[in-house]
Design a protein around this motif. Structure first.
Motif, PDB file in Angstrom:
ATOM      1  N   ILE A 140       4.206   7.711  -5.134  1.00 11.64           N
ATOM      2  CA  ILE A 140       3.272   6.610  -4.898  1.00 11.64           C
ATOM      3  C   ILE A 140       1.879   7.195  -5.043  1.00 11.64           C
ATOM      4  O   ILE A 140       1.457   8.040  -4.259  1.00 11.64           O
ATOM      5  CB  ILE A 140       3.504   5.962  -3.529  1.00 11.64           C
ATOM      6  CG1 ILE A 140       4.910   5.375  -3.496  1.00 11.64           C
ATOM      7  CG2 ILE A 140       2.449   4.891  -3.256  1.00 11.64           C
ATOM      8  CD1 ILE A 140       5.343   4.863  -2.160  1.00 11.64           C
ATOM      9  N   THR A 141       1.166   6.749  -6.100  1.00 10.44           N
ATOM     10  CA  THR A 141      -0.045   7.439  -6.501  1.00 10.44           C
ATOM     11  C   THR A 141      -1.027   6.502  -7.194  1.00 10.44           C
ATOM     12  O   THR A 141      -0.660   5.400  -7.597  1.00 10.44           O
ATOM     13  CB  THR A 141       0.329   8.611  -7.450  1.00 10.44           C
ATOM     14  OG1 THR A 141      -0.841   9.334  -7.799  1.00 10.44           O
ATOM     15  CG2 THR A 141       1.016   8.108  -8.712  1.00 10.44           C
ATOM     16  N   ASP A 142      -2.232   6.984  -7.356  1.00  8.59           N
ATOM     17  CA  ASP A 142      -3.213   6.303  -8.202  1.00  8.59           C
ATOM     18  C   ASP A 142      -3.570   7.186  -9.397  1.00  8.59           C
ATOM     19  O   ASP A 142      -4.517   6.928 -10.106  1.00  8.59           O
ATOM     20  CB  ASP A 142      -4.465   5.937  -7.400  1.00  8.59           C
ATOM     21  CG  ASP A 142      -5.177   7.159  -6.846  1.00  8.59           C
ATOM     22  OD1 ASP A 142      -4.671   8.302  -6.984  1.00  8.59           O
ATOM     23  OD2 ASP A 142      -6.259   6.983  -6.247  1.00  8.59           O
ATOM     24  N   ALA A 168      -4.106  -2.484  -7.390  1.00  6.94           N
ATOM     25  CA  ALA A 168      -4.708  -1.272  -6.839  1.00  6.94           C
ATOM     26  C   ALA A 168      -4.578  -1.276  -5.316  1.00  6.94           C
ATOM     27  O   ALA A 168      -4.451  -2.339  -4.719  1.00  6.94           O
ATOM     28  CB  ALA A 168      -6.168  -1.200  -7.257  1.00  6.94           C
ATOM     29  N   PRO A 169      -4.525  -0.120  -4.651  1.00  5.71           N
ATOM     30  CA  PRO A 169      -4.913   1.164  -5.202  1.00  5.71           C
ATOM     31  C   PRO A 169      -3.747   2.048  -5.686  1.00  5.71           C
ATOM     32  O   PRO A 169      -3.995   3.089  -6.262  1.00  5.71           O
ATOM     33  CB  PRO A 169      -5.605   1.835  -4.023  1.00  5.71           C
ATOM     34  CG  PRO A 169      -4.857   1.335  -2.830  1.00  5.71           C
ATOM     35  CD  PRO A 169      -4.465  -0.077  -3.185  1.00  5.71           C
ATOM     36  N   PHE A 173       6.355   1.189 -11.323  1.00  2.00           N
ATOM     37  CA  PHE A 173       6.680  -0.020 -10.573  1.00  2.00           C
ATOM     38  C   PHE A 173       5.494  -0.337  -9.670  1.00  2.00           C
ATOM     39  O   PHE A 173       4.864   0.565  -9.116  1.00  2.00           O
ATOM     40  CB  PHE A 173       7.939   0.188  -9.719  1.00  2.00           C
ATOM     41  CG  PHE A 173       9.162   0.497 -10.529  1.00  2.00           C
ATOM     42  CD1 PHE A 173       9.957  -0.522 -11.033  1.00  2.00           C
ATOM     43  CD2 PHE A 173       9.519   1.817 -10.796  1.00  2.00           C
ATOM     44  CE1 PHE A 173      11.088  -0.234 -11.795  1.00  2.00           C
ATOM     45  CE2 PHE A 173      10.652   2.112 -11.556  1.00  2.00           C
ATOM     46  CZ  PHE A 173      11.429   1.085 -12.054  1.00  2.00           C
ATOM     47  N   ASP A 174       5.201  -1.619  -9.510  1.00  4.52           N
ATOM     48  CA  ASP A 174       4.064  -2.013  -8.682  1.00  4.52           C
ATOM     49  C   ASP A 174       4.269  -3.426  -8.150  1.00  4.52           C
ATOM     50  O   ASP A 174       5.052  -4.209  -8.708  1.00  4.52           O
ATOM     51  CB  ASP A 174       2.778  -1.945  -9.510  1.00  4.52           C
ATOM     52  CG  ASP A 174       1.523  -1.784  -8.659  1.00  4.52           C
ATOM     53  OD1 ASP A 174       1.616  -1.848  -7.409  1.00  4.52           O
ATOM     54  OD2 ASP A 174       0.446  -1.592  -9.241  1.00  4.52           O
ATOM     55  N   MET A 229       0.818  -1.198   0.000  1.00  3.77           N
ATOM     56  CA  MET A 229       0.000   0.000   0.000  1.00  3.77           C
ATOM     57  C   MET A 229       0.859   1.258   0.000  1.00  3.77           C
ATOM     58  O   MET A 229       0.393   2.317   0.339  1.00  3.77           O
ATOM     59  CB  MET A 229      -0.929   0.003   1.204  1.00  3.77           C
ATOM     60  CG  MET A 229      -1.927  -1.136   1.206  1.00  3.77           C
ATOM     61  SD  MET A 229      -3.329  -0.867   0.134  1.00  3.77           S
ATOM     62  CE  MET A 229      -4.144   0.451   0.961  1.00  3.77           C
ATOM     63  N   GLY A 230       2.147   1.129  -0.338  1.00  2.00           N
ATOM     64  CA  GLY A 230       2.973   2.312  -0.451  1.00  2.00           C
ATOM     65  C   GLY A 230       3.527   2.823   0.854  1.00  2.00           C
ATOM     66  O   GLY A 230       3.939   3.968   0.932  1.00  2.00           O
TER      67      GLY A 230
END
Length: 157
Positions: free
Chosen positions: A17-19, A28-29, A145-146, A1-2
């Motif tokens: 770190i964003t949506d 997500a998110p 990146f995720d 979750m960042g």
């Protein structure tokens, strides 16, 4: 979750770190979005995203997994104007290994798996996971990146 990341931003008000940005997250998110800015007259601008991770003692195997994506406005197929990297360093910045070197020459336009097994013995150390990007004066590239995870396998005492 960042959580647990330290960000050095190109521009205040635009967290890494964003949506945001319209590119769907792999998980997500949130996702990490580096780059995406023109330097506005200076040679280049840089984003840095780091997290320090304690590797358990007696770790026998360490694997980094996740996903990355590269989008670019650059039109050249021969010159890397915008770059990014994913690396692991010591907490003082001394390089341990570069896992990915990306540029406007490596567009993906879809999430691509990262799966890196470390050859180095990092058992009992604290290491720094580091993502950086650098964009030049015009025509931006975005590096995403995720779903990043470090998995440690360790023996019993």
């Amino acid at each position: 979750m960042g959580t647990g990341w330290t960000e050095t931003l190109i521009q205040a008000g635009f967290p890494l770190i964003t949506d945001q940005d319209g590119i769907p997250e792999h998980s997500a998110p949130f996702k990490a979005w580096l780059g995406g800015f023109e330097s506005g007259g200076v040679n280049s601008v840089t984003d840095i995203l780091i997290q320090d991770v304690a590797i358990p003692a007696m770790t026998t195997q360490l694997v980094l997994t996740g996903f990355h994506d590269v989008r670019t406005s650059e039109t050249t197929t021969t010159t890397a104007f915008d770059t990014a990297s994913l690396s692991v360093t010591e907490t003082n910045g001394t390089p341990i290994v570069t896992i990915l070197s990306l540029s406007n020459l490596t567009p993906k336009t879809t999430w691509t798996a990262i799966n890196h097994t470390f050859a180095q013995n990092l058992s009992g150390q604290t290491v720094r996971l580091r993502m950086t990007s650098s964009n030049d004066i015009n025509l931006t590239s975005s590096f995403y990146f995720d779903t990043m995870a470090l998995t440690a396998t360790h023996g019993c005492p």
